[in-house]
Motif scaffolding. Structure first.
Motif, PDB file in Angstrom:
ATOM      1  N   LEU A  66      58.783  45.032  46.460  1.00  0.00           N
ATOM      2  CA  LEU A  66      58.574  43.638  46.085  1.00  0.00           C
ATOM      3  C   LEU A  66      59.557  43.211  44.995  1.00  0.00           C
ATOM      4  N   PRO A  67      59.751  41.891  44.829  1.00  0.00           N
ATOM      5  CA  PRO A  67      60.677  41.413  43.789  1.00  0.00           C
ATOM      6  C   PRO A  67      60.352  42.004  42.423  1.00  0.00           C
ATOM      7  N   ALA A  68      61.389  42.227  41.632  1.00  0.00           N
ATOM      8  CA  ALA A  68      61.257  42.971  40.375  1.00  0.00           C
ATOM      9  C   ALA A  68      60.216  42.378  39.442  1.00  0.00           C
ATOM     10  N   GLN A  69      60.206  41.057  39.300  1.00  0.00           N
ATOM     11  CA  GLN A  69      59.269  40.451  38.366  1.00  0.00           C
ATOM     12  C   GLN A  69      57.830  40.500  38.889  1.00  0.00           C
ATOM     13  N   ILE A  70      57.640  40.547  40.202  1.00  0.00           N
ATOM     14  CA  ILE A  70      56.304  40.751  40.766  1.00  0.00           C
ATOM     15  C   ILE A  70      55.852  42.176  40.466  1.00  0.00           C
ATOM     16  N   ARG A  71      56.767  43.115  40.663  1.00  0.00           N
ATOM     17  CA  ARG A  71      56.443  44.528  40.440  1.00  0.00           C
ATOM     18  C   ARG A  71      55.990  44.766  39.005  1.00  0.00           C
ATOM     19  N   ARG A  72      56.564  44.078  38.043  1.00  0.00           N
ATOM     20  CA  ARG A  72      56.189  44.282  36.638  1.00  0.00           C
ATOM     21  C   ARG A  72      54.701  44.081  36.418  1.00  0.00           C
ATOM     22  N   GLY A  73      54.141  43.102  37.122  1.00  0.00           N
ATOM     23  CA  GLY A  73      52.723  42.819  36.945  1.00  0.00           C
ATOM     24  C   GLY A  73      51.834  43.978  37.351  1.00  0.00           C
ATOM     25  N   PHE A  74      52.326  44.829  38.263  1.00  0.00           N
ATOM     26  CA  PHE A  74      51.528  45.964  38.725  1.00  0.00           C
ATOM     27  C   PHE A  74      51.526  47.116  37.728  1.00  0.00           C
ATOM     28  N   LEU A  75      52.301  46.976  36.656  1.00  0.00           N
ATOM     29  CA  LEU A  75      52.336  47.988  35.598  1.00  0.00           C
ATOM     30  C   LEU A  75      51.477  47.594  34.400  1.00  0.00           C
ATOM     31  N   TYR A  76      50.907  46.405  34.449  1.00  0.00           N
ATOM     32  CA  TYR A  76      50.291  45.851  33.245  1.00  0.00           C
ATOM     33  C   TYR A  76      48.975  46.529  32.877  1.00  0.00           C
ATOM     34  N   GLY A  77      48.250  47.002  33.862  1.00  0.00           N
ATOM     35  CA  GLY A  77      46.962  47.622  33.580  1.00  0.00           C
ATOM     36  C   GLY A  77      45.814  46.656  33.770  1.00  0.00           C
ATOM     37  N   GLY A  78      44.597  47.171  33.725  1.00  0.00           N
ATOM     38  CA  GLY A  78      43.396  46.375  33.957  1.00  0.00           C
ATOM     39  C   GLY A  78      42.683  46.028  32.671  1.00  0.00           C
ATOM     40  N   LEU A  79      41.362  46.183  32.676  1.00  0.00           N
ATOM     41  CA  LEU A  79      40.564  45.918  31.486  1.00  0.00           C
ATOM     42  C   LEU A  79      40.976  46.845  30.346  1.00  0.00           C
ATOM     43  N   GLU A  80      40.861  46.353  29.130  1.00  0.00           N
ATOM     44  CA  GLU A  80      41.074  47.211  27.967  1.00  0.00           C
ATOM     45  C   GLU A  80      39.932  48.228  27.919  1.00  0.00           C
ATOM     46  N   VAL A  81      40.272  49.515  27.940  1.00  0.00           N
ATOM     47  CA  VAL A  81      39.256  50.562  28.028  1.00  0.00           C
ATOM     48  C   VAL A  81      38.905  51.038  26.618  1.00  0.00           C
ATOM     49  N   PRO A  82      37.629  50.951  26.222  1.00  0.00           N
ATOM     50  CA  PRO A  82      37.247  51.466  24.905  1.00  0.00           C
ATOM     51  C   PRO A  82      37.531  52.959  24.788  1.00  0.00           C
ATOM     52  N   GLN A  83      37.764  53.406  23.575  1.00  0.00           N
ATOM     53  CA  GLN A  83      38.073  54.811  23.343  1.00  0.00           C
ATOM     54  C   GLN A  83      36.965  55.703  23.895  1.00  0.00           C
ATOM     55  N   GLY A  84      37.375  56.726  24.627  1.00  0.00           N
ATOM     56  CA  GLY A  84      36.424  57.674  25.176  1.00  0.00           C
ATOM     57  C   GLY A  84      35.747  57.240  26.462  1.00  0.00           C
ATOM     58  N   MET A  85      36.137  56.069  27.016  1.00  0.00           N
ATOM     59  CA  MET A  85      35.463  55.534  28.198  1.00  0.00           C
ATOM     60  C   MET A  85      36.326  55.569  29.450  1.00  0.00           C
ATOM     61  N   ASP A  86      37.479  56.228  29.371  1.00  0.00           N
ATOM     62  CA  ASP A  86      38.394  56.208  30.510  1.00  0.00           C
ATOM     63  C   ASP A  86      37.724  56.740  31.779  1.00  0.00           C
ATOM     64  N   GLN A  87      37.157  57.925  31.706  1.00  0.00           N
ATOM     65  CA  GLN A  87      36.530  58.504  32.897  1.00  0.00           C
ATOM     66  C   GLN A  87      35.302  57.718  33.320  1.00  0.00           C
ATOM     67  N   ARG A  88      34.601  57.167  32.358  1.00  0.00           N
ATOM     68  CA  ARG A  88      33.413  56.365  32.673  1.00  0.00           C
ATOM     69  C   ARG A  88      33.791  55.158  33.535  1.00  0.00           C
ATOM     70  N   TYR A  89      34.867  54.476  33.175  1.00  0.00           N
ATOM     71  CA  TYR A  89      35.318  53.329  33.955  1.00  0.00           C
ATOM     72  C   TYR A  89      35.697  53.757  35.374  1.00  0.00           C
ATOM     73  N   ARG A  90      36.368  54.901  35.480  1.00  0.00           N
ATOM     74  CA  ARG A  90      36.765  55.390  36.798  1.00  0.00           C
ATOM     75  C   ARG A  90      35.541  55.771  37.626  1.00  0.00           C
ATOM     76  N   ASP A  91      34.572  56.392  36.987  1.00  0.00           N
ATOM     77  CA  ASP A  91      33.347  56.778  37.687  1.00  0.00           C
ATOM     78  C   ASP A  91      32.558  55.551  38.131  1.00  0.00           C
ATOM     79  N   SER A  92      32.609  54.490  37.339  1.00  0.00           N
ATOM     80  CA  SER A  92      31.909  53.257  37.730  1.00  0.00           C
ATOM     81  C   SER A  92      32.532  52.664  38.986  1.00  0.00           C
TER      82      SER A  92
END
Length: 668
Positions: free
Chosen positions: A526-552
């Motif tokens: 995809l165009p370069a500037q579109i691709r950048r958006g796919f690197l931005y990430g999702g919700l801000e994950v609280p410390q220690g909750m990374d796996q919890r978000y994935r499990d949800s």
């Protein structure tokens, strides 16, 4: 910096009627931000005596929305040499983005990217969290630097001058110029500059930025943009679509029979005009002598896909067709704009799918959804539902700020007009109440989980409807009596669920700086500037909750499979980037444990059945509309192969996806 940002906001709030003000060599310009025609925020642009810019913008979109302060320093060519953005992004994550260009070396650092590059020529850094004014700064820089500029971190931009327009309001007139910038999106982005080369407006679908006091000029600006865009898309449709002069025949195909969810090899399908006239074994179907023949050896021929949750915007139609999506359900849009798009798709002046329209209604208030149709009384409900029915809408979508006591009446009125009822579960209601009050369908899997969190989250209009599910869903016991009771209720009412799993995969599992799993299979094309958006990430994950978000998110997959096993109808919708998101949505159903052929059935005949269109669409049968796609692979074995669509037939017109992709900058 902070003092200046505060002063900008203070001055703008004291003098809202003045789009421009100045004092001591500092000028301040204020813009209105509108979403779906409703005022949602503002931007202020402060031009300092030293030539630097201080920008501030914010808007409120149902409790979401950014607040960004930006300091921007330009060189003599109008190119950024210093940028600092701070505040919060759309989903309220903190923003701290910096760029500098010193001694021929460019350095940048933001949530998703960091890099350093030695430059020998001119370049323009595009902020990932910048204010709207940056678009005008880029346009002005392009005009001043020969019309072309390399972009940082990647890509290239160009500009074309389109037209000049005189706009008037309150006996004042302005001459504004329309430009279109290429390189930021799939297609050129229009922008309007005033006589000084400064931004007058940016009109882009639902999102509008316009000089304060000139809001009434937006319709004229939109019409002028449409003149160019409609000509461009009509030329693309004429050039890239091919209508056979006689019959069309696919031979030696592996035919996906959606009624039985099976693959039938050595099949021939004959099409005349926009209808299927013959289907059968290669050795039993006589292909007309004058037919155009497509050899489908080793490929899968299947019905066109359905995306059951879209909000069509400019140029989305081509993206859907290029990805094999020949039918969509629009779940909320501007009435006038949607009617125009649908008409162009239907008459062939724009490439696009068949469209079923659902009308979005919401209550008034600070969290009202992106719609002009507000309903706070039974009479307003009746008037607006009847209006939608007369316009050919087949469904009403209830949004989060509708008063719970109105839901039964809305359902009664809509059903009397022959329309389906679906939506978000309104705030202060549970999914169980929503179904019992007449809803035929629930949008988004998070509202299923919120049914079991009502004691903690009663007001689901805010981002809590995402963050609370991300933090709590992993702990929900799907075998519990409460979950089983909801499953039984959905069974009894034959309630349809539109889970939009890819949306929540992005929110819960995307991490800044890493390519989104939703788009990892296509991002590099995809165009370069579109691709950048796919690197931005999702919700801000609280410390220690990374796996919890994935499990949800994993729990959402398990709930989807539980619904499938219980016979609860599932429809495949995306509510995201047109075309390229649906394959991932279908892959997630397969990951959840739904067999691949059944997933394809959901996205074809299943959708047609839900919308009572199965007599015309959803399967390859004699007499039905010839909406078919040819896939260079076997999606009945690996659903992800639906990304390999080679040929699409819709409305009697043949499209080669390679040609469509090339037209919007998508690489093979």
């Amino acid at each position: 910096m902070k003092k200046l940002a505060f002063l900008v906001v203070l001055l703008a709030s004291i003098c809202p009627a003045q789009a421009n003000s100045s004092a001591g060599g500092v000028s301040i310009t204020r813009y209105t931000l509108m979403l779906a025609g409703n005022k949602a925020g503002f931007e202020t642009v402060t031009r300092n005596a030293d030539g630097s810019l201080d920008l501030y913008y914010e808007f409120n979109d149902r409790g979401r929305g950014p607040k960004i302060t930006e300091h921007l320093v330009l060189d003599k060519n109008g190119l950024p040499i210093e940028i600092h953005n701070s505040g919060n992004d759309y989903l309220k994550a903190p923003v701290d983005e910096q760029f500098s260009w010193k001694g021929g070396v460019a350095t940048w650092n933001n949530r998703a990217e960091q890099g350093t590059r030695k430059l020998s020529g001119k370049s323009f850094y595009v902020s990932i969290s910048g204010a709207p004014e940056e678009s005008a700064v880029l346009a002005k820089a392009l005009v001043s630097n020969g019309g072309h500029l390399p972009l940082l971190p990647a890509g290239e931009a160009s500009i074309e001058r389109r037209s000049v327009l005189k706009v008037s309001v309150n006996e004042q007139s302005r001459i504004v110029e329309q430009y279109a910038v290429s390189g930021l999106d799939f297609v050129p982005d229009p922008i309007w500059l005033d006589e000084k080369g400064q931004m007058f407006a940016s009109v882009n679908g639902w999102f509008v930025v316009v000089l304060e006091g000139w809001e009434s000029s937006v319709d004229a600006l939109q019409r002028a943009q449409d003149d160019f865009d409609n000509q461009r898309i009509a030329n693309i449709a004429k050039t890239l679509g091919h209508k056979p002069t006689g019959p069309l025949a696919f031979v030696h195909a592996n035919l996906f029979e959606s009624a039985t969810a099976t693959l039938v090899p050595h099949s021939t399908v004959v099409i005349q005009g926009d209808r299927i006239t013959a289907v059968g074994d290669d050795d039993k179907i006589q292909v007309p002598k004058d037919a155009q023949i497509i050899d489908a050896t080793g490929k899968t021929l299947m019905p066109g896909l359905w995306d059951m949750h879209v909000h069509l915007g400019p140029n989305d139609g081509l993206l859907h067709i290029s990805c094999g999506i020949t039918s969509v359900r629009d779940l909320g849009n501007d009435i006038d704009q949607l009617a125009k798009m649908k008409a162009r798709y239907d008459n062939g002046t724009e490439i696009g799918p068949r469209v079923l329209m659902a009308g979005l209604i919401d209550g008034r208030g600070p969290y009202a959804g992106p719609t002009k149709i507000n309903v706070d009384t039974e009479q307003e409900a009746r008037d607006n539902i009847d209006r939608f029915a007369k316009l050919g809408y087949v469904q009403i979508k209830i949004y989060s700020s509708i008063k719970p006591e109105l839901v039964p009446k809305i359902a009664e009125i809509a059903h009397a007009d022959g329309m389906r009822v679906s939506g978000h579960v309104p705030a202060f209601m549970t999914a169980e109440q929503f179904v019992n009050d007449g809803a035929d369908e629930i949008q988004h899997m998070n509202f299923i989980f919120l049914n079991f969190m009502f004691d903690q989250v009663k007001d689901t209009r805010t981002p809590a409807r995402f963050t609370e599910v991300a933090s709590r869903a992993a702990g929900l016991d799907l075998a519990s009596p409460q979950v089983q009771a909801l499953i039984q209720l959905l069974q009894q009412h034959k309630t349809v669920v539109d889970p939009t799993l890819a949306v929540f995969e992005g929110m819960f599992t995307d991490r800044a700086g890493t390519m989104s799993d939703v788009y990892s299979a296509v991002g590099d094309r995809l165009p370069a500037q579109i691709r950048r958006g796919f690197l931005y990430g999702g919700l801000e994950v609280p410390q220690g909750m990374d796996q919890r978000y994935r499990d949800s998110f994993g729990q959402m997959l398990k709930m989807t499979k539980a619904f499938y096993d219980a016979g609860i109808p599932i429809v495949a919708g995306t509510d995201s980037l047109a075309g390229f998101t649906l394959p991932r949505e279908l892959e997630l159903y397969e990951q959840a444990g739904i067999p691949a052929p059944k997933v394809l059935q959901i996205a074809t005949l299943g959708a047609a059945r839900v919308m009572k269109q199965d007599r015309e669409r959803g399967s390859i049968e004699v007499g039905k509309l010839a909406d078919v796609i040819l896939v260079d692979g076997n999606p009945a074995a690996h659903v992800g192969d639906v990304r390999k669509v080679k040929t699409v037939v819709k409305g009697g017109v043949i499209y080669q996806t390679a040609d469509l992709n090339r037209a919007v900058g998508v690489r093979p």
